[in-house]
Design an enzyme around this catalytic site. Sequence first.
Site, PDB file in Angstrom:
ATOM      1  N   GLU A 109       0.839  -1.207   0.000  1.00 37.49           N
ATOM      2  CA  GLU A 109       0.000   0.000   0.000  1.00 37.49           C
ATOM      3  C   GLU A 109       0.874   1.257   0.000  1.00 37.49           C
ATOM      4  OE1 GLU A 109      -4.060  -1.106   2.277  1.00 37.49           O
ATOM      5  OE2 GLU A 109      -2.255  -1.479   3.467  1.00 37.49           O
ATOM      6  N   GLU A 129      -3.690  -9.635   4.319  1.00 38.14           N
ATOM      7  CA  GLU A 129      -4.616  -9.226   5.381  1.00 38.14           C
ATOM      8  C   GLU A 129      -5.800 -10.161   5.581  1.00 38.14           C
ATOM      9  OE1 GLU A 129      -2.491  -5.452   4.128  1.00 38.14           O
ATOM     10  OE2 GLU A 129      -3.334  -7.210   3.133  1.00 38.14           O
TER      11      GLU A 129
END
Length: 676
Positions: A109, A129
Amino acid sequence: MSTATMPTVTTQLRDSIAVIYLNNTPINMGNAALRSDIAAALQDTSTNSAVTAVVIASALPHFYAGSDLVEFGGELHSPELPSVIATIEQLEIPVIAAMNGLVLGGGLEFALGCDIRIGDPSVQVGFPEVTLGMVPGAGGTVRTPRVTGIPTAIDLVASARRITADEALCVGILDEIVPASELLDRALTLAKSIRIKSRVIDRAVPPAAQEEIDAVIARVGRRARPNVLEAINLVQQAGVGNPHDALTNERRVFNRLRFSDEAKNLRYLFFARRAAAKALRSKANPLPVRTVGIAGAGTMGASLARTFADHGFSVVVFDRDPAATQRLAAQVDRVVPATDIAGLTDADLVIDAVFEDMAVKTSLLRELEPVLAPTAVIVSNTSYLDLTELSRALTHPERFAGLHFFNPPHRNPLVELIPTPTTNLATAATLSQFITRLGKVGIPAGLGDGFVANRVYADYRTQAEFLVEEGSSPTEVDRAMRALGMPIGPFAVADMSGLDIAWARRKRLAATRDPNQRYVAIADRLCEAGRLGQKTGAGWFLYPDGSRRAVPDPDVDTVITAERALKGIESHSIEPSEIQNRVLASMLCATAGLVDSGIAERPSDIDVAMTEGFAFPKELGGPVREMSSRPDSAIVAALAAVYASCPVTFAIAEPASRGVLPETVAHCLNEVREQN
């Protein structure tokens, strides 16, 4: 060239280019310190009018390996990652990410917040995640579809798979791949040539056919966990409305999910696996293993051969039956068959996969040792046999240990490493490294019947048989455990594994069994009737016409009824909740006994073993973790029921019959509860 240094970041000014090196040892794990230092470095850069571009690189083998999971259990300290990424995007000058090694989760990210991403061939990117009960929380579901398109973004976010540099380039995450030696120079060249921002967040989401999106979602499956479905929805909504609203919504979902019980349990398992791996490490230097030998070309031997070959080892399989070796060679590529034990001469490590019988294995070891090099490591894959007794067959028992793979090893990730009293440190180190190279999840285990995992599972299965003897049907027990989250119940598992394995163990232990111990003979009667499970078409269930689908069989009901009558047991209905509670309490008893005796090093190892090797639902954290979430009064009640089912088998639970939580059990529960 000027240099500014902070604890985890170093900034060098190369002409008009600011090069920010990330140096949060050992792997550039994202935490509050790294985020704060990156933000400070970016702020310093923004105030220097001489700087025309920024390059962010790594001083370590990994660019940004992901976020520190420890932080996710509490309040996140400022600056949070979305704020750091926003700072990158708010700079008026371009920012180039020069990536190497792992770029995962928050690291990816972070890279997507940069204007350009280049990498060397070592790069691996991905979003882990969802395997931790969460969703990406710093723009992963919003920026990724802007560079890859929605179908690919759904695949990456929902699968949690890592992709290589080549695939990252293909899908648009990387803009270029360059040799590692040229990475920084190429980043500097780009920085000097590009004068405008190219923020990912400003890009439109490329159009995609709904059929393509639906096909990717279908591959995820209907049984995907709720957080996975939420991640998919976030990706689908990434291009709807204001992208900054999408970022805010993603962060809201992320924060909600990271405090969920599922996320807490999955983080617990993450650290439990890491603790087990650390316990397996030895201070000694491992011996090199290039060629692996397997003695035995049966089902287990074939699966082991496939596992080792798939991980780059040269594999030799010995079996005196030419048909067996030929059959294996036809099934598994890159395997050398041998019908003479001398074929194993060049093996650095040899594993016995012959029949589970002390005499058979002892004979093999005596014959095997003389043909091997003095440094070769010998291991047994025995499930239950006494490794110390096996080691006595060897002249050099120091190079021998147990390495217990779980069936089928090419799919099952669990491995137990069981040293004997004579196993030396070099052998232990070699086997620990071997487990790592295979990508397996290893746990340490001590000497004892069934070692760790099978010992716990034996008590699980024993309690399940008690429940059947008392009134439940095999179908009802399996259904109750599936309702808890198990993909398959204990009786269907027994049929799949083969009832003869446990039958052989029961017969072996018969002479030493306490006469006061409760014994359920139903499985014996099934085996005596030739019902050995799926392989014979009948076991606890029926498998007509070679089907693997279990069908309840009235003949089994007849056997059960007859055995109840012999013992004078009047059957009664048992609620699914009682089935679940008693099974879990039985596993807790086994855990307490194993930890108390030193056969298991920590209760979390049992949770790792049950979730990795026996498909206990990871979202519950394992049987010990699940029980630890309950009030002590409920645990005592479940333990009391288990103790009543057989005071000999579950003697450790005796205090529960008096309303007291057993001290050994309390120790295990408290240790697990502290790991939040």
